[in-house]
Write an enzyme that holds these catalytic residues in place. Structure first.
Site, PDB file in Angstrom:
ATOM      1  N   CYS A  13      -1.447   5.504   7.728  1.00  0.00           N
ATOM      2  CA  CYS A  13      -1.687   5.026   9.082  1.00  0.00           C
ATOM      3  C   CYS A  13      -0.641   5.544  10.053  1.00  0.00           C
ATOM      4  CB  CYS A  13      -1.687   3.509   9.119  1.00  0.00           C
ATOM      5  SG  CYS A  13      -2.636   2.786   7.795  1.00  0.00           S
ATOM      6  N   ASN A  28       0.805  -1.221   0.000  1.00  0.00           N
ATOM      7  CA  ASN A  28       0.000   0.000   0.000  1.00  0.00           C
ATOM      8  C   ASN A  28       0.841   1.276   0.000  1.00  0.00           C
ATOM      9  OD1 ASN A  28       0.332  -1.426   2.623  1.00  0.00           O
ATOM     10  ND2 ASN A  28      -0.274   0.551   3.439  1.00  0.00           N
ATOM     11  N   SER A  45     -10.923  -5.346   0.737  1.00  0.00           N
ATOM     12  CA  SER A  45     -11.591  -4.182   1.308  1.00  0.00           C
ATOM     13  C   SER A  45     -12.303  -3.439   0.192  1.00  0.00           C
ATOM     14  CB  SER A  45     -10.550  -3.271   1.965  1.00  0.00           C
ATOM     15  OG  SER A  45     -11.174  -2.107   2.467  1.00  0.00           O
ATOM     16  N   ALA A  46     -13.541  -2.998   0.432  1.00  0.00           N
ATOM     17  CA  ALA A  46     -14.297  -2.326  -0.631  1.00  0.00           C
ATOM     18  C   ALA A  46     -13.772  -0.922  -0.910  1.00  0.00           C
ATOM     19  CB  ALA A  46     -15.779  -2.266  -0.248  1.00  0.00           C
ATOM     20  N   HIS A  47     -13.354  -0.214   0.155  1.00  0.00           N
ATOM     21  CA  HIS A  47     -13.077   1.217  -0.047  1.00  0.00           C
ATOM     22  C   HIS A  47     -11.756   1.512  -0.747  1.00  0.00           C
ATOM     23  CE1 HIS A  47     -10.109   2.384   3.177  1.00  0.00           C
ATOM     24  NE2 HIS A  47     -10.530   1.280   3.737  1.00  0.00           N
ATOM     25  N   THR A  52     -24.942  -8.711  12.265  1.00  0.00           N
ATOM     26  CA  THR A  52     -25.889  -8.380  11.197  1.00  0.00           C
ATOM     27  C   THR A  52     -25.148  -7.873   9.963  1.00  0.00           C
ATOM     28  OG1 THR A  52     -27.568  -7.824  12.822  1.00  0.00           O
ATOM     29  CG2 THR A  52     -27.864  -6.924  10.602  1.00  0.00           C
TER      30      THR A  52
HETATM   31  C1  LIG Z   1      -6.201  -0.231   3.547  1.00  0.00           C
HETATM   32  C2  LIG Z   1      -5.498  -1.504   3.768  1.00  0.00           C
HETATM   33  C3  LIG Z   1      -5.844  -2.341   4.825  1.00  0.00           C
HETATM   34  C4  LIG Z   1      -6.921  -1.984   5.811  1.00  0.00           C
HETATM   35  O1  LIG Z   1      -8.173  -2.044   5.196  1.00  0.00           O
HETATM   36  P1  LIG Z   1      -9.473  -1.473   5.926  1.00  0.00           P
HETATM   37  O2  LIG Z   1     -10.592  -1.978   5.076  1.00  0.00           O
HETATM   38  O3  LIG Z   1      -9.338   0.015   5.891  1.00  0.00           O
HETATM   39  O4  LIG Z   1      -9.509  -2.024   7.289  1.00  0.00           O
HETATM   40  C5  LIG Z   1      -5.152  -3.522   4.967  1.00  0.00           C
HETATM   41  N1  LIG Z   1      -4.190  -3.868   4.116  1.00  0.00           N
HETATM   42  C6  LIG Z   1      -3.831  -3.090   3.077  1.00  0.00           C
HETATM   43  C7  LIG Z   1      -2.762  -3.536   2.150  1.00  0.00           C
HETATM   44  C8  LIG Z   1      -4.467  -1.882   2.875  1.00  0.00           C
HETATM   45  O5  LIG Z   1      -4.099  -1.114   1.861  1.00  0.00           O
END
Ligand SMILES: *Cc1c(COP(=O)(O)O)cnc(C)c1O
Length: 382
Positions: A321, A151, A199-201, A240
């Site tokens: 982070c 990331n 992760s969706a976002h 849920t």
């Molecule tokens: C953003 C990210 C996460 C954390 O994901 P969240 O859905 O925000 O908890 C974990 N691993 C990587 C490689 C990421 O880029």
């Protein structure tokens, strides 16, 4: 002009995702676990449709997907859930120093619970050497956790080779593919990892939802839940289901388009060439990286000063982070960047909604500010 180049931190929701989600907040209030009325059935069928869309994207069975709150939870569930459930297989986890904190801190917790953890160093480009993994595996090793794409510096790990190597030795593989979902071909048939965090976002979906792929056949991976309750998600993740978020996640996954990835790589190259032309700029990391990722060292410039001077451009120093502190990120340190080089390094994350005009603007703004900061530093020295 405002230019958002921090898509590794999070992406905007695609408007098609938002449109699909909206009715599930209002007109369709059902709980997917309610079996006694049509609202419950509708919610259930919506979450199962989304599960199918995600399964299609990944080339797995919908039954192998567990919805979670995001990749952080998926990583914790994979690492701790697999170790705790498979004490009969062994007690050893192998991972890499460049992993996301969600994996590294879960590994620390496993260690506190008496499991053994090996954190491998990486090559200067952020990849992990197969040889190191091979040497670290013992007959007590249960799981190897290596991220698909980093990331910060965008490095793509050789997951096909890592998976083949581990399977040959009877060891399961987990990969954190949070950054890969929006940007890489992910085919669980071709690269048969045993667990995958999503992760969706990070892929134009909503914040607060993710998934863990857990292989069900050849082999069936045993996993213990992190939390207890209503037994949702086959008992692996009680709670849920957030129906609107899951619906959005499914649509986001279905919108993946390899041609778009090529376009983003083109924009990234435009940004890279523009910054290199300023002079005294070097690329950090591997050639083999995420399409939208650019990580550069800018000689004679503090990343923080550059970001402060270009407030209309979203970018990042270190990882999001840890950017509250000025210490170099654990990823840059693992790659061997000295603190000065790390402090002068910036991460750009390009995505679906960036345009050529935006990149042109960013290059012009950044170039001017870099020249200005260097001139000031020079004056100060004189
Ligand atoms: C953003 C990210 C996460 C954390 O994901 P969240 O859905 O925000 O908890 C974990 N691993 C990587 C490689 C990421 O880029």
């Amino acid at each position: 002009m405002d230019v958002y180049l921090d898509n590794h931190s999070t992406t905007p929701c695609d408007p098609r995702v938002v449109d699909a989600m909206l009715p599930w907040f209002t007109e369709q209030p059902g709980n997917a676990a309610s079996r006694s009325h049509k609202w419950g059935y509708a919610a259930r069928s919506a979450t199962e449709h989304a599960r199918g869309q995600l399964a299609e994207r990944l080339g797995c069975s919908p039954k192998e997907l567990v919805f979670t709150s995001g990749a952080t939870e998926s990583d914790n569930l994979a690492v701790l859930g697999v170790l705790r459930a498979n004490r009969d297989r062994g007690d050893h986890l192998i991972t890499v120093a460049t992993e996301h904190k969600a994996v590294l801190d879960a590994a620390r917790q496993a260690e506190a619970e008496g499991f053994r953890v090996t954190v491998l160093p990486c090559n200067p480009d952020g990849t992990v050497a197969l040889q190191r993994i091979s040497e670290a595996i013992t007959d007590r090793t249960v799981l190897v956790s290596v991220m698909w794409a980093n990331n910060e510096v965008g490095t793509l790990q050789p997951m096909a080779e890592i998976t083949a190597l581990c399977h040959e030795r009877g060891v399961w593989v987990h990969t954190d593919a949070a950054q890969a979902l929006g940007s890489c071909d992910l085919d669980l048939g071709a690269v048969p990892v045993d667990l995958m965090s999503l992760s969706a976002h990070k892929a134009y979906g909503p914040k607060g939802v993710g998934a863990l792929f857990v292989r069900r056949t050849r082999p069936r991976v045993k996993i213990e839940p992190l939390q207890y309750g209503g037994g949702h998600e086959r008992g692996i993740r009680s709670g849920t289901l957030p129906v609107p978020l899951i619906v959005g996640f499914g649509v986001a996954a279905s919108l993946f388009d390899p041609d778009e990835v090529k376009r983003i790589a083109g924009l990234r190259d435009q940004l890279r060439e523009g910054l290199l032309a300023v002079g005294g700029v070097e690329v950090n990391g591997s050639e083999n990286r995420l399409a939208g990722n650019l990580h550069v060292y800018i000689e004679g410039v503090e990343a923080e000063a550059l970001m402060m001077g270009c407030r209309s451009i979203a970018m990042s120093s270190g990882s999001a982070c840890t950017s509250a502190t000025l210490a170099p990120s654990h990823v840059l340190r693992a790659m061997g960047l000295d603190p000065d080089r790390a402090a002068g390094s910036i991460r750009f994350g390009l995505g679906r909604f960036n345009t050529e005009a935006q990149i042109e603007f960013a290059v012009q703004q950044l170039g001017a500010k870099i020249t200005e900061l260097r001139a000031m530093a020079h004056l100060y020295e004189v």
